[in-house]
Design a protein around this motif. Structure first.
Motif, short mmCIF file in Angstrom:
data_model
loop_
_atom_site.label_atom_id
_atom_site.label_comp_id
_atom_site.label_asym_id
_atom_site.label_seq_id
_atom_site.Cartn_x
_atom_site.Cartn_y
_atom_site.Cartn_z
N ILE A 134 48.14 60.21 54.16
CA ILE A 134 48.97 61.32 53.68
C ILE A 134 49.71 60.95 52.39
O ILE A 134 49.79 61.75 51.45
CB ILE A 134 49.99 61.75 54.77
N LEU A 135 50.25 59.73 52.34
CA LEU A 135 51.09 59.38 51.18
C LEU A 135 50.31 59.28 49.87
O LEU A 135 50.91 59.24 48.80
CB LEU A 135 51.84 58.06 51.44
N ASP A 136 48.98 59.28 49.95
CA ASP A 136 48.18 59.26 48.71
C ASP A 136 47.86 60.66 48.20
O ASP A 136 47.28 60.81 47.12
CB ASP A 136 46.85 58.52 48.94
N ALA A 178 54.67 64.59 54.25
CA ALA A 178 54.95 63.40 53.42
C ALA A 178 56.20 62.64 53.89
O ALA A 178 56.15 61.40 54.00
CB ALA A 178 55.07 63.80 51.95
N PRO A 179 57.32 63.32 54.18
CA PRO A 179 58.47 62.55 54.69
C PRO A 179 58.16 61.85 56.00
O PRO A 179 58.51 60.67 56.19
CB PRO A 179 59.56 63.62 54.88
N ILE A 180 57.48 62.56 56.91
CA ILE A 180 57.17 61.92 58.20
C ILE A 180 56.21 60.76 58.01
O ILE A 180 56.34 59.72 58.66
CB ILE A 180 56.68 62.98 59.20
N ALA A 181 55.26 60.90 57.07
CA ALA A 181 54.34 59.79 56.81
C ALA A 181 55.08 58.55 56.32
O ALA A 181 54.79 57.42 56.73
CB ALA A 181 53.29 60.22 55.78
N MET A 182 56.06 58.75 55.45
CA MET A 182 56.83 57.58 54.96
C MET A 182 57.61 56.93 56.10
O MET A 182 57.63 55.71 56.24
CB MET A 182 57.77 58.01 53.83
N LEU A 183 58.24 57.76 56.93
CA LEU A 183 58.98 57.21 58.08
C LEU A 183 58.05 56.44 59.01
O LEU A 183 58.40 55.38 59.53
CB LEU A 183 59.66 58.34 58.85
N MET A 184 56.85 57.00 59.24
CA MET A 184 55.89 56.34 60.13
C MET A 184 55.47 55.00 59.56
O MET A 184 55.50 53.97 60.24
CB MET A 184 54.64 57.22 60.33
N GLU A 185 55.05 55.01 58.30
CA GLU A 185 54.56 53.75 57.70
C GLU A 185 55.67 52.70 57.68
O GLU A 185 55.40 51.51 57.90
CB GLU A 185 54.00 54.01 56.29
N GLN A 186 56.88 53.12 57.39
CA GLN A 186 57.98 52.16 57.35
C GLN A 186 58.34 51.63 58.74
O GLN A 186 59.04 50.64 58.86
CB GLN A 186 59.21 52.80 56.69
N ALA A 187 57.83 52.31 59.77
CA ALA A 187 58.06 51.85 61.15
C ALA A 187 56.81 51.19 61.73
O ALA A 187 56.72 50.98 62.93
CB ALA A 187 58.49 53.03 62.02
N GLY A 188 55.83 50.90 60.87
CA GLY A 188 54.62 50.21 61.34
C GLY A 188 53.57 51.13 61.93
O GLY A 188 52.60 50.65 62.54
N ALA A 189 53.74 52.44 61.77
CA ALA A 189 52.75 53.40 62.27
C ALA A 189 51.94 53.95 61.09
O ALA A 189 52.09 53.48 59.96
CB ALA A 189 53.45 54.51 63.04
N GLY A 190 51.09 54.95 61.37
CA GLY A 190 50.24 55.48 60.31
C GLY A 190 50.31 56.99 60.25
O GLY A 190 50.77 57.64 61.20
N ALA A 191 49.85 57.56 59.13
CA ALA A 191 49.79 59.03 58.99
C ALA A 191 48.66 59.38 58.04
O ALA A 191 48.60 58.88 56.92
CB ALA A 191 51.11 59.58 58.46
N THR A 192 47.75 60.25 58.53
CA THR A 192 46.59 60.67 57.74
C THR A 192 46.40 62.17 57.91
O THR A 192 47.06 62.82 58.73
CB THR A 192 45.30 59.97 58.21
N ASP A 193 45.44 62.70 57.14
CA ASP A 193 45.02 64.09 57.39
C ASP A 193 43.80 64.07 58.31
O ASP A 193 43.06 65.04 58.39
CB ASP A 193 44.73 64.82 56.07
N GLY A 194 43.60 62.98 58.99
CA GLY A 194 42.41 62.75 59.82
C GLY A 194 41.58 61.65 59.18
O GLY A 194 41.07 60.76 59.85
N GLU A 195 41.51 61.71 57.84
CA GLU A 195 40.69 60.74 57.10
C GLU A 195 41.49 60.03 56.01
O GLU A 195 41.43 58.82 55.86
CB GLU A 195 39.51 61.47 56.46
N ARG A 196 42.24 60.81 55.21
CA ARG A 196 42.96 60.23 54.07
C ARG A 196 44.42 59.94 54.43
O ARG A 196 45.05 60.69 55.18
CB ARG A 196 42.97 61.21 52.89
#
Ligand SMILES: O=P(O)(O)OC[C@H]1O[C@](O)(COP(=O)(O)O)[C@@H](O)[C@@H]1O
Ligand SMILES: [Mg+2]
Ligand SMILES: [Mg+2]
Length: 352
Positions: A302-304, A282-300
């Motif tokens: 992460i931040l949701d 979750a922390p890495i997902a927030m950092l990624m999204e705030q830097a214009g990148a993405g984070a998922t579990d493959g499909e969903r």
């Protein structure tokens, strides 16, 4: 923080004060970031002495996840929890504690923390780190983990520290992702990157390929197509990097793009991969999204995802948006064609 007026070289405390002056609601969050940064400086000093300070890789007892705690895991846990005790923090979920730790009852914030990430790199002079996510504390007598069962979107701030050639703090307060580097002479973090912007596509992937035989179809097919390079459907030659330290891999992806994968696999206990939702994904997902990148579990996204336990694991894919979206297509192919999509045909290096 993202007002464009921050100057490279500015001290972390000045940047935090500026953020609070723009948004007074960040006051407590800024105090917690400052406390973690202070602890990180002392951890950095311990790591910097290496074996001169004793055997930091010495094995101790097992943590809640069954991992053997090393001496540095324990030292880092002690340093961060001492610092958080003196900050407006009600509760802490640490990788190194079985249960939620109650610090200051009634305080407004809760912190999920991996005090020492990349433990297998302790003792071999490679990068390790500290990862954290800061959330509002939720008072609920009936549910002792209530503060940590909100989705990752509830995080007010997130960050990680890499203890590498330089010690760096990568931080978001919800408005962009910044990098600070520890000025060892001043014992203070100073801004080096006011706003990261991860390229949408790249030619680098990171995965522990020794697990290839255990992967599920979509991950096998994705990596297989990366390996086929310019002759395959991805139409470009990839390079591979795997540091075995999530913080270091995440920092590389933030600085120059690429995609990182720690998928679920068929090994016993690895259906949800290895990495933990609350204090890694979750922390890495927030950092990624705030830097214009993405984070998922493959499909969903992460931040949701909301945790149901504080040490819960989750498959993790993050990085350049086009690469993360491409991984999702392989999962989509499985869902729609039950594994008979052309993506899963008999081709590629791993299947030959
Ligand atoms: O040994 P594996 O399976 O490649 O796992 C490596 C991953 O495990 C981790 O070390 C897990 O974190 P901890 O060291 O905090 O347990 C990550 O930093 C890294 O990405
Ligand atoms: Mg970790
Ligand atoms: Mg750890």
């Amino acid at each position: 923080m993202a007002d464009g007026s921050l100057e490279v070289g500015a001290h972390l405390d000045a940047c935090l004060a500026r953020a609070v002056s723009h948004n007074p609601a960040l006051k407590d969050t800024a105090a917690v970031v400052s406390a973690i940064a202070g602890a990180a400086i002392t951890i950095s000093e311990v790591i910097g002495r290496g074996a001169l300070g004793g055997d930091l890789a010495a094995a101790g007892s097992q943590n809640s996840d069954g991992d053997v705690q090393k001496a540095l895991d324990v030292i880092a846990h002690q340093r961060v929890t001492e610092a958080l005790q003196a900050a407006p923090v009600a509760e802490v979920a640490s990788e190194e504690a079985d249960e939620v730790m109650r610090l200051n009852p009634g305080a407004p914030l809760a912190v999920a923390i991996d005090p020492l990430d990349g433990s297998s790199n302790i003792g071999v002079n490679m990068a390790v780190g500290t990862i954290f996510g800061i959330r509002p504390a939720v008072q609920d007598e009936a549910n002792p983990i209530a503060s940590f069962t909100t989705p990752g979107t509830a995080q007010l701030a997130a960050g990680f520290v890499t203890y590498g050639p330089a010690t760096a703090l990568v931080l978001t307060l919800g408005e962009g992702t910044q990098v600070y580097v520890l000025d060892r002479a001043e014992r203070a973090f100073r801004l080096t990157h006011p706003g990261l912007d991860v390229p949408t596509t790249a030619k680098e992937y990171a995965i522990n390929a020794s697990n290839a035989r255990h992967w599920e179809g979509p991950i096998k097919a994705f990596i297989e197509d990366c390996l086929r390079g310019a002759e395959g459907p991805r139409d470009k030659d990839y390079n591979m990097r795997w540091l075995g330290s999530l913080v270091a891999d995440a920092q590389r992806v933030l600085m120059r793009g690429g995609v990182f994968l720690y998928p679920g696999d068929q090994r016993k206990g690895y259906a949800q991969g290895r990495l933990r939702l609350l204090y890694e994904a979750a922390p890495i997902a927030m950092l990624m999204e705030q830097a214009g990148a993405g984070a998922t579990d493959g499909e969903r996204r992460i931040l949701d995802i909301a945790a149901t336990g504080i040490h819960e694991r989750v498959p993790l894919v993050f990085g350049s948006t086009e690469e993360v979206a491409c991984v999702a297509k392989y999962f989509d192919g499985r869902n729609h064609a039950a594994g008979r999509s052309p993506l899963f045909g008999q081709r590629g290096l791993m299947r030959s």
